[in-house]
Design an enzyme around this catalytic site. Structure first.
Site, mmCIF file in Angstrom:
data_model
loop_
_atom_site.group_PDB
_atom_site.id
_atom_site.type_symbol
_atom_site.label_atom_id
_atom_site.label_comp_id
_atom_site.label_asym_id
_atom_site.label_seq_id
_atom_site.Cartn_x
_atom_site.Cartn_y
_atom_site.Cartn_z
ATOM 1 N N GLU A 122 -1.688 7.523 -5.604
ATOM 2 C CA GLU A 122 -2.235 6.697 -6.693
ATOM 3 C C GLU A 122 -3.754 6.776 -6.862
ATOM 4 O OE1 GLU A 122 -1.165 2.664 -5.518
ATOM 5 O OE2 GLU A 122 -3.229 2.297 -4.995
ATOM 6 N N ASP A 135 4.502 -0.577 -7.086
ATOM 7 C CA ASP A 135 3.205 -0.870 -7.719
ATOM 8 C C ASP A 135 2.125 -0.023 -7.055
ATOM 9 O OD1 ASP A 135 1.567 -2.360 -9.543
ATOM 10 O OD2 ASP A 135 0.784 -3.482 -7.833
ATOM 11 N N ARG A 161 0.856 -1.188 0.000
ATOM 12 C CA ARG A 161 0.000 0.000 0.000
ATOM 13 C C ARG A 161 0.893 1.238 0.000
ATOM 14 N NH1 ARG A 161 -3.470 -2.683 -1.608
ATOM 15 N NH2 ARG A 161 -5.574 -3.029 -0.800
ATOM 16 N N HIS A 169 -0.726 -0.385 -9.672
ATOM 17 C CA HIS A 169 -1.499 -1.319 -8.846
ATOM 18 C C HIS A 169 -1.974 -2.521 -9.665
ATOM 19 C CE1 HIS A 169 -3.537 -1.158 -4.729
ATOM 20 N NE2 HIS A 169 -3.571 -2.400 -5.156
HETATM 21 P P1 NAD Z 1 -1.752 -11.120 5.090
HETATM 22 O O1 NAD Z 1 -2.765 -10.641 6.076
HETATM 23 O O2 NAD Z 1 -1.745 -12.571 4.714
HETATM 24 O O3 NAD Z 1 -0.284 -10.776 5.619
HETATM 25 C C1 NAD Z 1 0.051 -9.537 6.190
HETATM 26 C C2 NAD Z 1 1.211 -9.775 7.140
HETATM 27 O O4 NAD Z 1 1.649 -8.511 7.632
HETATM 28 C C3 NAD Z 1 0.818 -10.642 8.345
HETATM 29 O O5 NAD Z 1 1.727 -11.693 8.506
HETATM 30 C C4 NAD Z 1 0.879 -9.657 9.497
HETATM 31 O O6 NAD Z 1 1.247 -10.258 10.735
HETATM 32 C C5 NAD Z 1 1.953 -8.698 8.991
HETATM 33 N N1 NAD Z 1 1.963 -7.455 9.728
HETATM 34 C C6 NAD Z 1 0.957 -6.821 10.366
HETATM 35 N N2 NAD Z 1 1.410 -5.719 10.977
HETATM 36 C C7 NAD Z 1 2.738 -5.649 10.734
HETATM 37 C C8 NAD Z 1 3.753 -4.731 11.105
HETATM 38 N N3 NAD Z 1 3.491 -3.678 11.865
HETATM 39 N N4 NAD Z 1 5.015 -4.974 10.673
HETATM 40 C C9 NAD Z 1 5.291 -6.061 9.920
HETATM 41 N N5 NAD Z 1 4.364 -6.973 9.540
HETATM 42 C C10 NAD Z 1 3.099 -6.763 9.945
HETATM 43 O O7 NAD Z 1 -1.909 -10.193 3.801
HETATM 44 P P2 NAD Z 1 -1.452 -10.518 2.311
HETATM 45 O O8 NAD Z 1 -2.542 -11.238 1.587
HETATM 46 O O9 NAD Z 1 -0.098 -11.097 2.315
HETATM 47 O O10 NAD Z 1 -1.409 -9.027 1.714
HETATM 48 C C11 NAD Z 1 -0.482 -8.070 2.166
HETATM 49 C C12 NAD Z 1 -0.831 -6.714 1.616
HETATM 50 O O11 NAD Z 1 -0.650 -6.711 0.202
HETATM 51 C C13 NAD Z 1 -2.326 -6.331 1.780
HETATM 52 O O12 NAD Z 1 -2.535 -5.716 3.033
HETATM 53 C C14 NAD Z 1 -2.569 -5.388 0.659
HETATM 54 O O13 NAD Z 1 -2.387 -4.074 1.138
HETATM 55 C C15 NAD Z 1 -1.452 -5.709 -0.355
HETATM 56 N N6 NAD Z 1 -1.973 -6.187 -1.649
HETATM 57 C C16 NAD Z 1 -1.579 -5.557 -2.795
HETATM 58 C C17 NAD Z 1 -2.039 -6.012 -4.031
HETATM 59 C C18 NAD Z 1 -1.607 -5.370 -5.341
HETATM 60 O O14 NAD Z 1 -2.282 -5.560 -6.358
HETATM 61 N N7 NAD Z 1 -0.508 -4.650 -5.386
HETATM 62 C C19 NAD Z 1 -2.911 -7.097 -4.086
HETATM 63 C C20 NAD Z 1 -3.271 -7.724 -2.897
HETATM 64 C C21 NAD Z 1 -2.802 -7.264 -1.680
#
Ligand code: NAD
Length: 329
Positions: free
Chosen positions: A263, A258, A234, A295
């Site tokens: 954005e 990305d 994000r 994105h």
């Molecule tokens: P997820 O919930 O499986 O994993 C997120 C991880 O971040 C968890 O392990 C959590 O413990 C950790 N976390 C929470 N707080 C933290 C902190 N302060 N410091 C370090 N780690 C911390 O989520 P995911 O499915 O792996 O997705 C991750 C992120 O990717 C989403 O939140 C979303 O913003 C982003 N995303 C982007 C796209 C894209 O098209 N670019 C698509 C999907 C998701």
């Protein structure tokens, strides 16, 4: 059950109409316009709305949706930082999302950005098209044998760890929880240790108060010189003006984004004919070592299919009143 989809493009309609063939009781309708307080009244007569990453699902919007009888907000994405969850709760609007449609789609894009920024693929593509076959400005580093630092090792971060392992990298990670499935090849360290040791840093944690601007000039200064930074998570994780300062300090060999703070207005829009004023994105793009995509991390056929199917299944769970792991609360 009637669902109104906001902010839809041709590909959304294609995948949702296809998935909807399996759900006779669900009627879907599509709007190009995004969800805002102004467009929320269009949901009159619908049971649910489906929104996306740039939708404005703040209190005002939720207030209008509630007034029009909408009881369900379906986010067709994993992140939900644009939803006012307190307001949703107050208005009794259930919020559901698609937490893990294809982690590999995003992780593969993160690695693509890292490689493209490292080897300046965007430059070489343009140079060769102009019959410029020189190599000046294109030198990168091997990833093999280097250290990858993965921040956030949930579904996408874990997929990124596995990809980095395939490249022969040493992998360190920082997360508030350790992911046991990675214990064989990932070493958890503190955030400071990760910043100081990594040659490639890839962000995969969600945007929350605790992670907002986690990459700022203080954390950037702790990084190794010549680091490659990738953000597919994000935009708000990185303080853009500090990133620009870091780039000017020659901290980064490459930066692949990305997602970025500005954005929201750009995402999935063709603004090629506009003059963008006061844009820090334009300043970022002026650097030779920065590559930005819009994105698109999630954007594979597999992910679109999974998003459509999970979103419609969420709607079914709502109708049944069944609890779901996809509830956001
Ligand atoms: P997820 O919930 O499986 O994993 C997120 C991880 O971040 C968890 O392990 C959590 O413990 C950790 N976390 C929470 N707080 C933290 C902190 N302060 N410091 C370090 N780690 C911390 O989520 P995911 O499915 O792996 O997705 C991750 C992120 O990717 C989403 O939140 C979303 O913003 C982003 N995303 C982007 C796209 C894209 O098209 N670019 C698509 C999907 C998701």
């Amino acid at each position: 059950m009637r669902i109104l989809f906001y902010d839809t493009k041709s590909y959304d309609e294609e995948f949702f109409r296809e998935a909807n063939k399996g759900y006779a009781d669900i009627e879907v309708d599509f709007l190009k316009t995004d969800l805002t307080p102004k467009t929320a009244p269009l949901a009159e007569g619908f049971d649910a709305v489906c929104a996306f990453v740039s939708s404005d699902v703040g209190r005002k919007t939720l207030h209008v949706l509630h007034g029009r009888g909408v009881g369900l907000l379906l986010m067709r994405c994993a992140g939900f930082n644009n939803v006012d969850l307190d307001a949703a709760k107050e208005y009794g609007i259930r919020v559901m999302r698609v937490p893990g449609y294809s982690p590999e789609a995003v992780a593969e894009h993160a690695m693509a950005l890292a490689l493209a920024a490292n080897r300046r693929l965007y430059k070489s593509y343009n140079k060769v098209r102009e019959n410029d076959f020189s190599l000046v400005g294109l030198m990168g580093v091997n990833f093999h044998g280097k250290t990858a630092g993965i921040i956030g090792t949930g579904k996408i971060g874990a997929a990124m760890c596995r990809i980095c392992r395939g490249f022969g990298m040493r992998i360190i990670a920082y997360d508030v929880y350790e992911n046991p499935s990675l214990s064989e090849f990932v070493t958890y360290v503190t955030l400071d240790e990760l910043l100081m040791q990594s040659d490639l840093i890839s962000l995969h944690c969600p945007l929350m108060d605790s992670t907002y601007h986690m990459i700022n000039i203080d954390t950037i200064k702790k990084m190794k010189d010549g680091v490659i930074l990738v953000n597919t998570s994000r935009g708000g994780l990185v303080k853009t003006n500090d990133l620009i300062e870091g780039i000017r300090l020659h901290k980064f060999a490459g930066v692949g984004l990305d997602v970025y703070e500005e954005e929201t207005k750009n995402v999935f829009e063709d603004r090629s004919d506009e003059i963008l004023e006061n844009s820090t994105t334009a300043r970022l793009l002026s650097f030779p070592n920065v590559m930005i995509t819009s994105h698109q991390g999630f954007f594979t056929r597999e992910a679109m299919k999974a998003i459509a199917e999970t979103t419609l299944q969420n709607a079914v769970d709502y109708v049944r009143g069944a609890p779901s792991p996809n509830d956001v609360s």
